[in-house]
Design an enzyme around this catalytic site. Structure first.
Site, PDB file in Angstrom:
ATOM      1  N   ARG A   1     -73.827 103.505  88.283  1.00 52.89           N
ATOM      2  CA  ARG A   1     -74.000 102.353  89.170  1.00 52.89           C
ATOM      3  C   ARG A   1     -73.192 102.567  90.441  1.00 52.89           C
ATOM      4  NH1 ARG A   1     -71.698  97.832  87.112  1.00 52.89           N
ATOM      5  NH2 ARG A   1     -72.796  96.565  88.618  1.00 52.89           N
TER       6      ARG A   1
ATOM      7  N   LYS B   1     -64.837 102.470  78.141  1.00 58.63           N
ATOM      8  CA  LYS B   1     -66.294 102.509  78.318  1.00 58.63           C
ATOM      9  C   LYS B   1     -66.963 103.465  77.325  1.00 58.63           C
ATOM     10  CE  LYS B   1     -69.733 102.545  81.924  1.00 58.63           C
ATOM     11  NZ  LYS B   1     -69.944 102.083  83.277  1.00 58.63           N
TER      12      LYS B   1
ATOM     13  N   ARG C   1     -57.980  90.837  85.268  1.00 63.30           N
ATOM     14  CA  ARG C   1     -56.645  90.676  85.840  1.00 63.30           C
ATOM     15  C   ARG C   1     -55.662  90.387  84.716  1.00 63.30           C
ATOM     16  NH1 ARG C   1     -54.582  86.071  89.453  1.00 63.30           N
ATOM     17  NH2 ARG C   1     -52.868  87.059  90.551  1.00 63.30           N
TER      18      ARG C   1
HETATM   19  C1  BTN Z   1     -73.043 103.153  84.859  1.00 68.23           C
HETATM   20  O1  BTN Z   1     -72.543 103.511  85.930  1.00 68.23           O
HETATM   21  O2  BTN Z   1     -72.394 102.513  84.038  1.00 68.23           O
HETATM   22  C2  BTN Z   1     -74.486 103.475  84.552  1.00 68.23           C
HETATM   23  C3  BTN Z   1     -74.615 104.847  83.955  1.00 68.23           C
HETATM   24  C4  BTN Z   1     -76.043 105.203  83.594  1.00 68.23           C
HETATM   25  C5  BTN Z   1     -76.161 106.647  83.149  1.00 68.23           C
HETATM   26  C6  BTN Z   1     -77.530 106.965  82.645  1.00 68.23           C
HETATM   27  S1  BTN Z   1     -77.602 108.534  81.808  1.00 68.23           S
HETATM   28  C7  BTN Z   1     -79.332 108.421  81.734  1.00 68.23           C
HETATM   29  C8  BTN Z   1     -79.794 107.870  83.055  1.00 68.23           C
HETATM   30  N1  BTN Z   1     -79.953 108.925  84.025  1.00 68.23           N
HETATM   31  C9  BTN Z   1     -79.076 108.839  85.019  1.00 68.23           C
HETATM   32  O3  BTN Z   1     -78.995 109.621  85.970  1.00 68.23           O
HETATM   33  N2  BTN Z   1     -78.301 107.760  84.848  1.00 68.23           N
HETATM   34  C10 BTN Z   1     -78.656 107.028  83.658  1.00 68.23           C
END
Ligand code: BTN
Length: 337
Positions: free
Chosen positions: A122, A187, A322
Site C-alpha cells: 500500500r 504484521k 499512540r
Molecule cells: C500492504 O502494504 O500491506 C499490502 C501488501 C500486498 C502484497 C500483495 S502480495 C500479492 C499481491 N501482489 C503484489 O504486488 N502485492 C500484493
C-alpha cells in the site's frame, strides 16, 4: 521451467544432492548448477553447500502446485475460479492481473507466485517477497456495480483472510484498519486492492494478499516495521497449497457476500478481531496527523475516531497506535511492510 526452478524442484525434499547429480538431472554443467543455486539464494532461499555432499535446502519446501490447489477448492470456489496461474517468479501478481484485466473480459482469475521481484504494498511501498515460503496471491474480480459501491471491500477481504487463518489453526490474528492482519502487533499479512478500469459502471478489481508463512529473516532486513510469520506463530510447518485453497474458498465467499450485502455480514467479526478499538491512535492524513480514540468501523468501511467530543468518520489515512488501552505504552501497530 528455468534452470533455477528445476534445481529447486530437485532440492525441494530437503535432502542433499551433489552437483554432478543435479547437473545430470537438469541436463547442465556443474557450473550452471552453481549459478542456479546462487540465483536461488539471492531470492532469499537458504541453501547449504557442503563440500563432498553437495547442496541441501535448510528446510524442505512445498512448492505451489496448481492441481493440488484446485483439488482442494470447495464447489463455490471451483465454479468461481475461471483460471489459476502459478508462477515461479514474477514482478507482481497484482500487476500481472491488471494487465489481464486490460486484455480480457474475465473474472475469477487467480495468480500466485513463489516470489515477486517488484511486490507492491500500500501507499507505493514495496512488498518484500522472497522465494519458497510465503504466499503472494491475487484475484481479479469483476463487480457489476461501480467502484463507488466498493467502499469496505478491503475490510471484507481482511475478514476472509482471518477466517482462513482461524480454520488453519491461528485463533489470535487481529485486524488493523483498513486491511492489515496482525499478530501481537506484528504484521502477518497485507492486502492491496487496485482498480482496473472505470470508476462508474461495472469495474474490475485486482485484490492481492501477501501472507508471511515462512519468511527468511535475512530477506526482511530492509523491512523497518515489526513483522511475523505463520509457521513461527503455530510452531509447525504449514501446507501452502492447502492454505491457498482455504484462503480462496473464504475469499470467493466474502466477495460474493459483499456484492450482495456490503459489509454487514462482516461487521461482527471485524468488531471481535479489531486491534485498534479503544486505543488512542494517530491517523496520518494528507492534511496532517490527528489524534483520537478508535471506535471501530461503520458499514461503509470508514474508521470511527472519537475526537474532541465527536465521532469522526475517516475513509483513508495511515494509522499508528499512540497508547494501547492494554499496554499503557506506545503500541507497535506500525504500517507493516
Ligand atoms: C500492504 O502494504 O500491506 C499490502 C501488501 C500486498 C502484497 C500483495 S502480495 C500479492 C499481491 N501482489 C503484489 O504486488 N502485492 C500484493
Amino acid at each position: 521451467m528455468t534452470l533455477a526452478q528445476t534445481i529447486l524442484t530437485l532440492l525441494a525434499d530437503g535432502e542433499f544432492q551433489s552437483g554432478p547429480v543435479l547437473g545430470q538431472a537438469a541436463g547442465c554443467s556443474r557450473t550452471a548448477v552453481w549459478k542456479a543455486i546462487q540465483s536461488l539464494q539471492n531470492t532469499g532461499l537458504e541453501i547449504y553447500c557442503v563440500r563432498g555432499k553437495g547442496y541441501r535446502l535448510a528446510q524442505p519446501v512445498e512448492l505451489l502446485n496448481r492441481a493440488s490447489i484446485l483439488a482442494a477448492l470447495d464447489t463455490d470456489a471451483r465454479q468461481a475460479v475461471q483460471q489459476l496461474d502459478v508462477y515461479h517468479e514474477i514482478d507482481s501478481t497484482n500487476a500481472r492481473l491488471l494487465e489481464v484485466a486490460r486484455q480480457e473480459n474475465t473474472s475469477g482469475y487467480v495468480c500466485i507466485a513463489e516470489c515477486q521481484h517488484m511486490g507492491r504494498g500500500r501507499r507505493g511501498r514495496q512488498w518484500v517477497s522472497p522465494l519458497g515460503g510465503n504466499l503472494y496471491l491475487s484475484l481479479l474480480w469483476r463487480f457489476h456495480a461501480g467502484a463507488t459501491s466498493l467502499g469496505g471491500l478491503s475490510l471484507a477481504i481482511a475478514v476472509a483472510v482471518v477466517r482462513a487463518l482461524r480454520d488453519n489453526g491461528l485463533a489470535s490474528a487481529q485486524l488493523k484498519w483498513p486491511n492489515d492482519i496482525l499478530l501481537d502487533g506484528h504484521k502477518l499479512a497485507g492486502i492491496l486492492l487496485e482498480l482496473a478500469g472505470e470508476s462508474t459502471g461495472p469495474c474490475a478489481v485486482v485484490m492481492g494478499v501477501g501472507l508471511n508463512i515462512r519468511t527468511p529473516a535475512t530477506a526482511m532486513s530492509a523491512v523497518d516495521q515489526p513483522w511475523t510469520d505463520l509457521e513461527s506463530a503455530l510452531g509447525k510447518t504449514v501446507s501452502r497449497n492447502a492454505l491457498t485453497a482455504s484462503l480462496l474458498c473464504h475469499w470467493v465467499k466474502a466477495v460474493t457476500d459483499f456484492e450482495r450485502q456490503g459489509l454487514i455480514p462482516f461487521m461482527d467479526e471485524w468488531g471481535q478481531w479489531d486491534a485498534l478499538t479503544g486505543n488512542e491512535i494517530i491517523l496520518d492524513l494528507p492534511t496532517g496527523a490527528v489524534h483520537g480514540v478508535a471506535r471501530g468501523v461503520d458499514e461503509s468501511g470508514a474508521l470511527l475516531l472519537a475526537r474532541n467530543g465527536e465521532l469522526q468518520r475517516h475513509h483513508s489515512g495511515e494509522v499508528s497506535v499512540r497508547f494501547s488501552a492494554k499496554m499503557e505504552s506506545p503500541g507497535t501497530c506500525g504500517a507493516g511492510q
